[in-house]
Design an enzyme around this catalytic site. Structure first.
Site, mmCIF file in Angstrom:
data_model
loop_
_atom_site.group_PDB
_atom_site.id
_atom_site.type_symbol
_atom_site.label_atom_id
_atom_site.label_comp_id
_atom_site.label_asym_id
_atom_site.label_seq_id
_atom_site.Cartn_x
_atom_site.Cartn_y
_atom_site.Cartn_z
ATOM 1 N N HIS A 72 0.830 -1.207 0.000
ATOM 2 C CA HIS A 72 0.000 0.000 0.000
ATOM 3 C C HIS A 72 0.866 1.260 0.000
ATOM 4 O O HIS A 72 2.052 1.211 0.291
ATOM 5 C CB HIS A 72 -0.992 -0.015 1.175
ATOM 6 C CG HIS A 72 -0.340 -0.125 2.515
ATOM 7 N ND1 HIS A 72 0.097 -1.316 3.041
ATOM 8 C CD2 HIS A 72 -0.035 0.809 3.436
ATOM 9 C CE1 HIS A 72 0.634 -1.107 4.230
ATOM 10 N NE2 HIS A 72 0.580 0.180 4.500
ATOM 11 N N TYR A 200 -6.496 5.816 10.112
ATOM 12 C CA TYR A 200 -6.410 6.292 11.495
ATOM 13 C C TYR A 200 -7.558 7.285 11.698
ATOM 14 O O TYR A 200 -7.748 8.178 10.866
ATOM 15 C CB TYR A 200 -5.090 7.033 11.731
ATOM 16 C CG TYR A 200 -3.842 6.168 11.627
ATOM 17 C CD1 TYR A 200 -3.287 5.849 10.389
ATOM 18 C CD2 TYR A 200 -3.204 5.696 12.765
ATOM 19 C CE1 TYR A 200 -2.131 5.070 10.292
ATOM 20 C CE2 TYR A 200 -2.046 4.921 12.686
ATOM 21 C CZ TYR A 200 -1.524 4.611 11.446
ATOM 22 O OH TYR A 200 -0.380 3.845 11.358
ATOM 23 N N PRO A 292 2.283 1.997 19.693
ATOM 24 C CA PRO A 292 2.040 1.344 18.406
ATOM 25 C C PRO A 292 1.649 2.307 17.285
ATOM 26 O O PRO A 292 1.712 1.924 16.116
ATOM 27 C CB PRO A 292 0.898 0.370 18.706
ATOM 28 C CG PRO A 292 0.247 0.892 19.939
ATOM 29 C CD PRO A 292 1.324 1.578 20.719
ATOM 30 N N LYS A 296 6.029 1.366 14.410
ATOM 31 C CA LYS A 296 7.477 1.502 14.216
ATOM 32 C C LYS A 296 8.299 0.412 14.902
ATOM 33 O O LYS A 296 9.483 0.237 14.583
ATOM 34 C CB LYS A 296 7.939 2.870 14.764
ATOM 35 C CG LYS A 296 7.388 4.047 13.983
ATOM 36 C CD LYS A 296 8.077 4.136 12.659
ATOM 37 C CE LYS A 296 7.359 4.997 11.664
ATOM 38 N NZ LYS A 296 7.506 4.520 10.304
ATOM 39 N N TYR A 384 6.890 8.858 8.322
ATOM 40 C CA TYR A 384 6.076 7.642 8.411
ATOM 41 C C TYR A 384 6.761 6.508 7.647
ATOM 42 O O TYR A 384 6.725 5.341 8.074
ATOM 43 C CB TYR A 384 4.680 7.926 7.844
ATOM 44 C CG TYR A 384 3.682 6.806 8.034
ATOM 45 C CD1 TYR A 384 3.293 6.391 9.312
ATOM 46 C CD2 TYR A 384 3.109 6.167 6.935
ATOM 47 C CE1 TYR A 384 2.379 5.362 9.475
ATOM 48 C CE2 TYR A 384 2.181 5.139 7.095
ATOM 49 C CZ TYR A 384 1.831 4.750 8.366
ATOM 50 O OH TYR A 384 0.916 3.732 8.537
HETATM 51 C C1 PHB Z 1 -1.394 -3.018 12.768
HETATM 52 O O1 PHB Z 1 -1.729 -3.419 11.662
HETATM 53 O O2 PHB Z 1 -1.377 -3.773 13.749
HETATM 54 C C2 PHB Z 1 -1.011 -1.585 12.915
HETATM 55 C C3 PHB Z 1 -1.046 -0.750 11.823
HETATM 56 C C4 PHB Z 1 -0.683 0.572 11.959
HETATM 57 C C5 PHB Z 1 -0.308 1.044 13.191
HETATM 58 C C6 PHB Z 1 -0.265 0.219 14.284
HETATM 59 C C7 PHB Z 1 -0.621 -1.113 14.152
HETATM 60 O O3 PHB Z 1 0.029 2.347 13.314
#
Ligand code: PHB
Ligand code: APR
Length: 395
Positions: A72, A200, A292, A296, A384
């Site tokens: 992605h 998000y 999380p 990272k 990012y």
């Molecule tokens: C996940 O897929 O577990 C995941 C994805 C993005 C994040 C944190 C966790 O920022």
């Protein structure tokens, strides 16, 4: 027993290091506290930065990732009541991510270790590190009920946040930096098709995240209070709350189903400095934890291991300690960059309990700026995506 590098911990950091050292002709033994099935049962974040993806491919470990993972371009931010926007890393930087679970990477690393007959000792109990400040360190443990002594040139502490390696650094030398956030993430895994993008959400009800593991496996998270109990969150309640935090069209697109895993994780940042003491080197969660947000953690473990394998390779090949001497500073530059990015995203996207009206307006303005500014989006895209690995300064 005798080896060149004793690796404490068989998580992603330890297993990747064992693989990379093997490629450089350096022998290692991995001492892992738990059984292989236990190590494989942990579900963690699953977004691989472009640099991580490229490194795994270069090691021939990318085949299943490319087949099963979801490539992605970046991520979306859904902000209550306003238009969604995309941080398009591919458009800005020409690089792509892959959503691929840490569990799968662990399986791939274990399979590769099995193929080359790597020395990985599971259920190694009471691991202790000795004589780190000499040229002849060693590790002791109990394995299969017998005491074991492993003599080595170097020890790699890859034993995660709760391991023993970091604690072997004298307190007078170790500096610790910590930030604890006033909330946790409640995560579920479900056998349902995910949304097409990682999204998000910043919502007055709290943060939410929609992510994925494969075309048929979804991962979702909700910001919840620290004192939350799993038994108070049956699936129904989770899905209702999740949908309430997304804009209507996204909420309608979320496919619900029975959860196959549910877990709680408090958010914190932690960094230990230095990442080297004598003949001991720390890598991965043994040295640092990130919240999380931004996924990272695994990517940092990978960059630590990249730098450490290169440094040890230089030592054995050229007899030069220039890269092992620079390891801690070099690794920490990237660590702090990701610590800052995950702190920034955590602040940008969560609702902080008891926040002042002033701080709330500042957060809203940050989102407004980010949504409207190509320059701000480029800056976030770069962070990012993760900073590129630093080249060998002496090469
Ligand atoms: C996940 O897929 O577990 C995941 C994805 C993005 C994040 C944190 C966790 O920022
Ligand atoms: N002796 C031997 N092994 C140990 C000890 C010990 N005393 N203590 C812990 N271990 C093992 C654990 O059982 C685990 O398998 O060390 C391993 C550490 O693995 P992880 O915790 O997964 O850490 P790391 O390999 O650094 O991977 C970092 O994990 O937490 C996530 O977000 C993080 O994705 C990142 C990744």
């Amino acid at each position: 027993m005798k080896t060149q590098v004793a690796i404490i911990g068989g998580g992603p950091a330890g297993m990747l290091l064992s693989e990379m050292l093997d490629r450089a002709g350096i022998a290692s033994v991995v001492l892992e506290k738990h059984r292989a099935e236990h190590v494989l049962s942990r579900i963690r974040a699953g977004v691989l930065e472009p640099g991580t993806v490229e490194l795994l491919r270069s090691l021939g470990l990318g085949e299943r990732m490319d087949r099963e993972g979801h490539a992605h371009d970046g991520m979306k931010i859904a902000w209550a009541g306003r238009e969604n926007f995309m941080i398009d890393v591919h458009r800005h930087l020409g690089r792509r991510f892959v959503a691929y679970g840490q569990t799968q990477i662990q399986e791939d690393l274990m399979a590769a270790a099995g193929r080359r007959g790597a020395a990985v000792l599971y259920e190694a109990e009471d691991v202790a590190l000795h004589d780190l400040e000499t040229a002849h360190p060693f590790v002791t443990c109990r394995h299969g009920g017998e005491p074991l002594r492993l003599d080595c040139d170097f020890i790699a502490g890859c034993d995660g946040f709760h391991g023993v390696s970091r604690r072997a650094i004298p307190p007078a030398i170790l500096r610790e930096f910590e930030k604890v956030y006033p909330f946790a993430w409640l995560g579920i895994l479900s056998r349902t098709p995910p949304l097409p993008d990682i999204v998000y959400a910043n919502n007055p009800r709290g943060f939410a995240l929609a992510s994925m593991r494969s075309p048929t496996l979804s991962r979702y998270y909700l910001q919840v209070p620290l004192e939350t109990r799993l038994e108070d969150w049956p699936d129904e309640r989770f899905w209702t709350e999740l949908k309430a935090r997304y804009p209507r069209e996204m909420a309608d697109a979320i496919v619900t189903g029975a959860s196959i895993e549910k877990s709680l994780a408090p958010l914190r940042s932690y960094v230990a400095e230095p990442m080297r003491h004598g003949r001991l080197f720390l890598a991965g969660d043994a040295a640092h934890i990130v919240p999380p947000t931004g996924a990272k953690g695994l990517n940092l473990a990978v960059s630590d291991v990249f730098y450490l394998a290169r440094a040890l390779g230089c030592f054995y090949r050229e007899g030069s300690s220039r890269l092992i001497d620079g390891y801690s500073d070099m690794a920490l530059r990237r660590v702090w960059s990701s610590v800052r990015t995950s702190w920034y995203l955590t602040n940008l996207l969560h609702r902080f309990p008891g926040t002042s009206d002033f701080d709330q307006r500042v957060q809203e303005n940050e989102l407004t700026y980010l949504r409207g500014s190509g320059a701000a989006q480029l800056a976030l895209a770069e962070q990012y995506a993760g900073l590129p690995f630093e080249p060998d300064p002496g090469a």
